[in-house]
Design an enzyme around this catalytic site. Sequence first.
Site, short mmCIF file in Angstrom:
data_model
loop_
_atom_site.label_atom_id
_atom_site.label_comp_id
_atom_site.label_asym_id
_atom_site.label_seq_id
_atom_site.Cartn_x
_atom_site.Cartn_y
_atom_site.Cartn_z
N SER A 60 0.87 -1.20 0.00
CA SER A 60 0.00 0.00 0.00
C SER A 60 0.90 1.24 0.00
O SER A 60 2.06 1.18 0.42
CB SER A 60 -0.84 -0.01 1.28
OG SER A 60 -1.51 1.22 1.45
N TYR A 86 -2.11 -1.38 10.64
CA TYR A 86 -2.26 -1.64 9.21
C TYR A 86 -1.06 -1.12 8.42
O TYR A 86 -0.47 -1.85 7.62
CB TYR A 86 -3.56 -1.00 8.68
CG TYR A 86 -3.68 -1.15 7.19
CD1 TYR A 86 -3.93 -2.40 6.62
CD2 TYR A 86 -3.50 -0.06 6.33
CE1 TYR A 86 -4.00 -2.55 5.24
CE2 TYR A 86 -3.58 -0.21 4.96
CZ TYR A 86 -3.83 -1.46 4.41
OH TYR A 86 -3.89 -1.62 3.05
N1 LIG Z 1 -8.70 -0.55 -1.26
C1 LIG Z 1 -7.69 0.22 -0.91
O1 LIG Z 1 -7.83 1.43 -0.79
C2 LIG Z 1 -6.31 -0.40 -0.70
C3 LIG Z 1 -5.20 0.46 -0.73
C4 LIG Z 1 -3.94 -0.09 -0.53
C5 LIG Z 1 -3.78 -1.45 -0.35
N2 LIG Z 1 -4.87 -2.27 -0.33
C6 LIG Z 1 -4.64 -3.71 -0.12
O2 LIG Z 1 -5.24 -4.43 -1.16
C7 LIG Z 1 -5.51 -5.76 -0.74
C8 LIG Z 1 -6.93 -6.12 -1.15
O3 LIG Z 1 -7.84 -5.28 -0.47
P1 LIG Z 1 -9.15 -4.68 -1.16
O4 LIG Z 1 -9.01 -3.21 -1.19
O5 LIG Z 1 -9.44 -5.40 -2.42
O6 LIG Z 1 -10.22 -5.00 0.00
P2 LIG Z 1 -11.53 -5.92 -0.02
O7 LIG Z 1 -12.42 -5.53 -1.13
O8 LIG Z 1 -12.04 -5.85 1.38
O9 LIG Z 1 -10.96 -7.40 -0.30
C9 LIG Z 1 -10.19 -8.08 0.65
C10 LIG Z 1 -10.03 -9.52 0.23
O10 LIG Z 1 -9.22 -10.19 1.23
C11 LIG Z 1 -9.90 -11.35 1.67
N3 LIG Z 1 -9.62 -11.63 3.07
C12 LIG Z 1 -9.72 -10.78 4.12
N4 LIG Z 1 -9.46 -11.43 5.26
C13 LIG Z 1 -9.19 -12.73 4.93
C14 LIG Z 1 -8.89 -13.90 5.67
N5 LIG Z 1 -8.83 -13.90 7.01
N6 LIG Z 1 -8.67 -15.05 5.01
C15 LIG Z 1 -8.76 -15.09 3.67
N7 LIG Z 1 -9.06 -14.02 2.90
C16 LIG Z 1 -9.28 -12.85 3.54
C17 LIG Z 1 -11.39 -11.05 1.45
O11 LIG Z 1 -12.11 -12.26 1.25
P3 LIG Z 1 -13.17 -12.91 2.27
O12 LIG Z 1 -13.76 -11.80 3.08
O13 LIG Z 1 -14.17 -13.58 1.36
O14 LIG Z 1 -12.35 -13.88 3.04
C18 LIG Z 1 -11.36 -10.25 0.16
O15 LIG Z 1 -11.36 -11.11 -0.94
C19 LIG Z 1 -5.29 -5.77 0.78
O16 LIG Z 1 -4.05 -6.40 1.06
C20 LIG Z 1 -5.24 -4.29 1.14
O17 LIG Z 1 -4.43 -4.06 2.27
C21 LIG Z 1 -6.13 -1.77 -0.50
#
Ligand SMILES: NC(=O)c1ccc[n+]([C@@H]2O[C@H](COP(=O)([O-])OP(=O)(O)OC[C@H]3O[C@@H](n4cnc5c(N)ncnc54)[C@H](OP(=O)(O)O)[C@@H]3O)[C@@H](O)[C@H]2O)c1
Length: 269
Positions: free
Chosen positions: A150, A163
Amino acid sequence: MQGSKVLRQAVQGKWALVTGASAGIGLALAEQLAAAGVNLVLTARRSDRLEALAARLRSENGIEVRNITADLAEPSAPQQLLAATEESGLAIDILINNAGFGYSGEFAKGDAAWQRQMVDVNCAAVVHLTGLFLPEMIKRRRGYVMIVASTASYQPVAYMSTYAATKAFDRFLAEALAHEVAEHGVKVSALCPGPTESEFNQVAGLREMRGRSSQSAEEVARLGLEGLVEGRSWVIPYSAGKAMVFMQRFVPRRLVSGAAARMFRPKSR
Ligand SMILES: NC(=O)c1ccc[n+]([C@@H]2O[C@H](COP(=O)([O-])OP(=O)(O)OC[C@H]3O[C@@H](n4cnc5c(N)ncnc54)[C@H](OP(=O)(O)O)[C@@H]3O)[C@@H](O)[C@H]2O)c1
């Protein structure tokens, strides 16, 4: 959907394991890998979502898709994922460590067990999965590992303290591994998104910030995958984030972390 030509040439016909494929950036990464002709092993906790996605990606792209429901907070999950792929005789050439979540609020008022679980999913599972799949890639002298970090990894972030620390860990791990394994034909990249449209804010309890626009998960995934196959050890897909990271080099650290604290301080405090 038309995958980029460079991506397709590099990865078509290979198998990828995508964690966190049920939503957001992971789902977009799965779609774009599928469009590039990559066979997929998808994992997350919500199996209904994985099933619907797998059916769609098979019919749209003519690829093979397997689903494995797993909770990456469980220490045994990475080993179970390896065992399942080995039993099916699948050589995973692309490992996408995407699953993760955040928490927004004062550390001392947060749920300590949840903060710990964040470290388990965002860091421990990433180390474990990478440690299990990387040796075979090195033996085959080919492979790709993406670790989704991130822009929060570039400075301490008060009110998202755990985080941001997990994401600094992820980025450092990816950048270091990129150096270690380049000579073995394996590419490792940290994808460092800024604010991205997904379920992240809802899960993290993060309010929308005025004047802070979000990038689409599709664009983040596309730029991340292009950077991965091009051999870039880190990719910031968000142009404002790129500028911010560059400017930070010239500003005292305490001012940078102070600005982040003001940005993320809860309104109700
Ligand atoms: N969106 C942003 O602004 C942003 C910015 C920077 C970095 N990121 C990073 O991008 C990555 C993806 O996040 P996103 O933004 O796409 O969020 P999201 O829409 O909430 O998706 C998160 C994914 O992670 C899975 N997950 C969460 N906890 C889990 C667990 N205990 N076991 C297995 N799977 C798990 C969820 O699946 P289930 O709930 O079905 O298990 C979901 O598929 C993360 O690493 C996040 O830190 C996001």
